[in-house]
Write a protein that holds these residues in place. Sequence first.
Motif, mmCIF file in Angstrom:
data_model
loop_
_atom_site.group_PDB
_atom_site.id
_atom_site.type_symbol
_atom_site.label_atom_id
_atom_site.label_comp_id
_atom_site.label_asym_id
_atom_site.label_seq_id
_atom_site.Cartn_x
_atom_site.Cartn_y
_atom_site.Cartn_z
ATOM 1 N N ALA A 1 0.824 -1.211 0.000
ATOM 2 C CA ALA A 1 0.000 0.000 0.000
ATOM 3 C C ALA A 1 0.859 1.261 0.000
ATOM 4 C CB ALA A 1 -0.910 0.002 1.230
ATOM 5 N N VAL B 1 -5.587 3.063 -2.513
ATOM 6 C CA VAL B 1 -5.612 2.944 -1.052
ATOM 7 C C VAL B 1 -6.991 3.298 -0.516
ATOM 8 C CG1 VAL B 1 -4.645 3.774 1.116
ATOM 9 C CG2 VAL B 1 -3.137 3.370 -0.838
ATOM 10 N N ALA C 1 -9.329 0.438 -1.170
ATOM 11 C CA ALA C 1 -9.075 -0.691 -0.271
ATOM 12 C C ALA C 1 -9.625 -0.422 1.125
ATOM 13 C CB ALA C 1 -7.585 -0.998 -0.210
ATOM 14 N N LEU D 1 -4.482 -4.895 3.178
ATOM 15 C CA LEU D 1 -3.467 -4.009 2.625
ATOM 16 C C LEU D 1 -2.083 -4.442 3.100
ATOM 17 C CD1 LEU D 1 -6.134 -2.174 3.671
ATOM 18 C CD2 LEU D 1 -4.888 -0.432 2.383
#
Length: 291
Positions: free
Chosen positions: A162, A177, A180, A188
């Motif tokens: 990440a 990011v 996610a 992550l």
Amino acid sequence: MEAMDLHCHGALGHSFDDADAAGVAAAVAYHREHGSDAVMLSLVSAPVDRLVHRVTELRRIVSDVPGVLGVHLEGPFLAPRRRGAHDPSALTDPTPEAVGTLLAAGDGILRQVTIAPEIPGALAAIRAFADAGVIVAVGHTEADYATTLEAFDHGARLLTHAFNAMPGLHHRDPGPVGAALERDDVVLELIADGVHVHPALIRALFAAAPERVALVTDAMSATGLGDGTYTLGELAVEVTDGRPVLRGTETLAGSTLTMDRAVEVCLRAGVPEDAVGEAVSTVPARVLHGR
């Protein structure tokens, strides 16, 4: 609970891309001595036929090596502009033929693949790998928030390191990011070496995604050795003060991290001890077992 590293390229001068049986065993043993009970053998981008050959070799090699979780293909299905330390000449699109060839060669050992979801054919490839039981990670990508969410809808459930090799977390464009963080079923990866990600963001990520951060080393062959010149795939890497970059650039080329040091970096950053423990054990275990 066993400590697991989902993303590791080698150690002690041995790269999982080309090391012989003794070299693979030595690299895995080194990481097992430094906080990782088991490791995923990550391969950098290479032509599909070469990856098929290497995966076939590794199936034979790792049968006698304790602590191997399987093989992770970090490419060749990556975005050229976000390739990091991957050879640009090796990158390609995930055609059905390429995906089928890799799945056939990797049967029983291929556990994970990193894909940039915006490249041609990627969403179909994500579905095919996921349907075959392979963990699909989004990474080395230019994908925006919406495209990343679409990748997760197609079966991806991991984000490769990440913040690194992807668009940043912008307040008007959350990127991979941000996508996610939206999905409770997505884990992550985090390289906590104090170089790849600032300690403030390490702390923030654990707070934003509780029980969904998996510490990884992304360790390359220089791990456990001193500064000098090494290779990652076909590319030359210079290591200075433990920081590996592609020779003549400032592009990071993996790390020289071990899991015990990653734990120390997180604790120094202010991450609670129980959260760090989960990030090396129960979280990667959940990724591996699909829960």
